[in-house]
Design a protein around this motif. Structure first.
Motif, PDB file in Angstrom:
ATOM      1  N   GLY A  36       0.775  -1.149  -0.061  1.00  0.00           N
ATOM      2  CA  GLY A  36      -0.150   0.145  -0.104  1.00  0.00           C
ATOM      3  C   GLY A  36       0.680   1.233   0.014  1.00  0.00           C
ATOM      4  O   GLY A  36       0.355   2.449   0.198  1.00  0.00           O
ATOM      5  N   SER A  37       1.883   1.277  -0.303  1.00  0.00           N
ATOM      6  CA  SER A  37       2.819   2.302  -0.230  1.00  0.00           C
ATOM      7  C   SER A  37       3.083   3.086  -1.549  1.00  0.00           C
ATOM      8  O   SER A  37       2.132   2.517  -2.395  1.00  0.00           O
ATOM      9  CB  SER A  37       4.446   2.113   0.124  1.00  0.00           C
ATOM     10  OG  SER A  37       4.761   1.025  -0.963  1.00  0.00           O
ATOM     11  N   MET A  38       3.367   4.120  -1.744  1.00  0.00           N
ATOM     12  CA  MET A  38       3.249   5.002  -3.056  1.00  0.00           C
ATOM     13  C   MET A  38       4.391   4.624  -3.537  1.00  0.00           C
ATOM     14  O   MET A  38       5.623   5.357  -3.168  1.00  0.00           O
ATOM     15  CB  MET A  38       2.927   6.344  -2.810  1.00  0.00           C
ATOM     16  CG  MET A  38       1.672   6.663  -2.143  1.00  0.00           C
ATOM     17  SD  MET A  38       0.308   6.138  -3.068  1.00  0.00           S
ATOM     18  CE  MET A  38       0.468   7.297  -4.574  1.00  0.00           C
ATOM     19  N   PRO A  39       4.641   3.863  -4.557  1.00  0.00           N
ATOM     20  CA  PRO A  39       6.026   3.732  -5.278  1.00  0.00           C
ATOM     21  C   PRO A  39       6.425   4.840  -6.088  1.00  0.00           C
ATOM     22  O   PRO A  39       7.590   4.970  -6.248  1.00  0.00           O
ATOM     23  CB  PRO A  39       5.845   2.481  -6.244  1.00  0.00           C
ATOM     24  CG  PRO A  39       4.500   1.749  -5.676  1.00  0.00           C
ATOM     25  CD  PRO A  39       3.647   2.820  -5.064  1.00  0.00           C
ATOM     26  N   VAL A  40       5.476   5.402  -6.708  1.00  0.00           N
ATOM     27  CA  VAL A  40       6.024   6.631  -7.673  1.00  0.00           C
ATOM     28  C   VAL A  40       6.851   7.508  -7.071  1.00  0.00           C
ATOM     29  O   VAL A  40       6.415   8.063  -5.786  1.00  0.00           O
ATOM     30  CB  VAL A  40       4.709   7.104  -8.267  1.00  0.00           C
ATOM     31  CG1 VAL A  40       5.080   8.439  -9.330  1.00  0.00           C
ATOM     32  CG2 VAL A  40       3.794   6.267  -8.982  1.00  0.00           C
ATOM     33  N   GLY A  41       7.975   8.109  -7.508  1.00  0.00           N
ATOM     34  CA  GLY A  41       8.907   9.115  -6.968  1.00  0.00           C
ATOM     35  C   GLY A  41      10.115   8.427  -6.208  1.00  0.00           C
ATOM     36  O   GLY A  41      10.943   9.199  -5.908  1.00  0.00           O
TER      37      GLY A  41
END
Length: 544
Positions: A48-53
């Motif tokens: 559920g983490s935000m991989p983008v960036g």
């Protein structure tokens, strides 16, 4: 706020929407390795983490994985790559990096957790959780390669349980399986974390003791073997039952006893065989002479298998003399093997081997038929005694075989005397007694040979009414110098008389022994003084 979803640095069009719904986790990276797009499955994969960036190193660190070195190198080189990675929670993935023609990279993931687990389980022995044979070979090969690089020694120990078959036969396989699990637990306690433990099948186990450069591996292996013999031999309590088994251990050392896995395992097995032959519940190191002994045994085994077909066996007949009349009351048929190249081979050598490899049944049937045929041609109706091996009682065909031989040879069943030793009764007393009663039903007489040498001889007289008991020659020879031997012979003679059994004293070689035997009340004698074993024609001539 809405839950995180697939995000891109660009506006989401039909193409991005299709990628977002792919069943395979997907990341798109720029030329520097920073994530520019993650589909829904990739977001779930990374908890559920935000991989983008994020960079790959930061992304995998968040899931407890080591830095993906192969992927990082491929990013810098602009080439494809694959790398297996372990995430937190025991999850395993295989990542595949592919350069894109438009620039940047696509990174996909296959979840191989279950595959890895299944592969690991396939290399474990299911009952005990130890390594299986395939895993042992692979681990041993790896340890040998490591030992060679650093110049370290190594030991291979093979362990076999003593008396395990009796547990299975008497208490059943579930108890036997529980015992094997307990043994495996004790092996784990005896070994170190870096050692390899395997169950090879049945009641056989293997341990690879990893050594250290400069260490005395012989001493370390001996200490471990002694510990195994002690630990495995201690009492077990299972389902309210107290069980006792022992352990025999064979040891082979690297590099002295072999440099390859197969050689070390073979040599440890030879050492194990020696440990069992030397009394069990002990350990032995491999010695080069063991190889020669095994080759000699294999050669003898080949010759023994051929001997029956080539008619190399013969029978010798030793007279049994009635002390009341002085006449021949019967003969004992004794098996002989004269090898065309080796010469005469002792029955003490080839009969145990024939029993071990299972051909004693065929040899025994030949001896029975030949002895009965000879006896049927004699001028006087004296008895013929034929020895039975304990192995002949297995399979349930002995009564049928004896009945067939009697019919083929025409011998009166009352003239046939079958001799058994206590060894025939040890493994399956009830089953053997059933066979003996079947033989008695044919009219055949039964005698117990070597009486007095076993610990249960007297108890067997209660269970089966033998027609004759034969006093072992060790007591006869000891009468001259041992009052105890004389007392034993006297007690057996009186016991036989009270039970209505004939008593034959074996091994009579001197006139003094004969006089002593006569004074004690024996009914028959057999020995070199009264008649050596002789060919069939000479035996027949004695009866004319």
């Amino acid at each position: 706020m809405p839950a995180p979803s697939a995000v891109t640095s660009r506006s989401a069009g039909p193409f991005e929407a299709a990628l977002a719904e792919m069943a395979t986790p997907l990341l798109l990276l720029d030329a520097g390795g920073t994530v520019t797009f993650a589909n829904d499955r990739a977001v779930v994969l990374f908890a559920g983490s935000m991989p983008v960036g994020r960079t790959l190193a930061a992304l995998f660190a968040a899931r407890g994985a080591a830095e993906p070195q192969a992927l990082d190198e491929a990013l810098r080189a602009g080439r494809p790559a694959r790398e297996g990675l372990a995430l937190d929670g025991g999850r395993r993935v295989e990542a595949a990096l592919a350069p894109l023609s438009s620039g940047g990279f696509a990174l996909t993931f296959d979840d191989v957790t279950e595959h890895v687990r299944s592969a690991a389980l396939a290399r474990l022995e299911p009952l005990t959780g130890l390594c299986n044979r395939a895993e042992l070979h692979e681990r041993l090969g790896a340890e040998l390669a490591a030992a060679e690089r650093v110049g370290a020694p190594l030991a291979v120990l093979l362990l076999d349980l003593d008396r395990f078959k009796a547990v299975n036969d008497t208490l059943g396989h579930p108890v036997g399986d529980a015992l094997l699990r307990k043994v495996a637990e004790r092996l784990r306690n005896a070994a170190r974390r870096e050692d390899v433990i395997a169950r090879l099948g049945g009641d056989e186990f293997a341990l690879v003791q990893v050594g250290r450069a400069g260490a005395d591996q012989s001493r370390a292996a001996e200490a471990l073997a002694a510990r195994l013999v002690d630990l495995v031999g201690r009492t077990y309590v299972l389902d309210g039952q107290m069980l006792n088994v022992g352990a025999s251990v064979g040891i082979a050392l690297y590099p002295a006893d072999g440099r390859g896995a197969d050689d070390l395992l073979k040599h440890a097995d030879l050492a194990l065989y020696r440990a069992k032959a030397d009394g069990r519940a002990t350990y032995r190191f491999f010695e080069p002479a063991m190889n020669a002994a095994v080759q000699a045994r294999r050669s003898l085994e080949i010759d023994l298998r051929r001997a029956l077909a080539l008619k190399q066996f013969t029978l010798a007949f030793q007279p049994q003399i009635s002390l009341e009349t002085g006449a021949v009351s019967g003969f004992e048929a004794l098996l002989r093997w004269h090898h065309p190249e080796r010469g005469p081979i002792s029955p003490a050598t080839f009969i145990p081997l024939a029993e071990e490899i299972g051909i004693i049944v065929g040899i025994g049937e030949w001896a029975l038929r030949t002895a009965c045929r000879e006896a049927a041609s004699w001028a006087q109706p004296v008895s013929i005694a034929v020895n039975l091996s304990p192995i002949q009682f297995r399979g349930g065909k002995l009564v049928e075989t004896v009945m067939l031989v009697l019919a083929q040879t025409g011998l009166d069943p009352a003239r046939l005397e079958l001799e058994i030793t206590e060894g025939a009764l040890l493994d399956d007393t009830d089953g053997v007694l059933t066979v003996l009663n079947g033989l008695r039903g044919l009219g055949v007489r039964i005698s117990m040979d070597d009486f007095g040498t076993g610990y249960s001889s007297l108890s067997y007289l209660q269970k089966f009414p033998f027609d004759k008991i034969k006093i072992d020659q060790s007591f006869v020879r000891g009468m001259a110098g041992s009052a105890e031997c004389g007392a034993i012979v006297r007690a057996i003679a009186r016991l036989g008389a009270s039970l209505g059994m004939r008593i034959t004293a074996e091994g009579v070689e001197t006139a003094d022994q004969l006089d002593a035997i006569r004074a004690e009340g024996c009914t028959e004698v057999q020995g070199y003084l009264t008649g050596r074993p002789m060919p069939a024609d000479q035996a027949a001539a004695l009866l004319i």
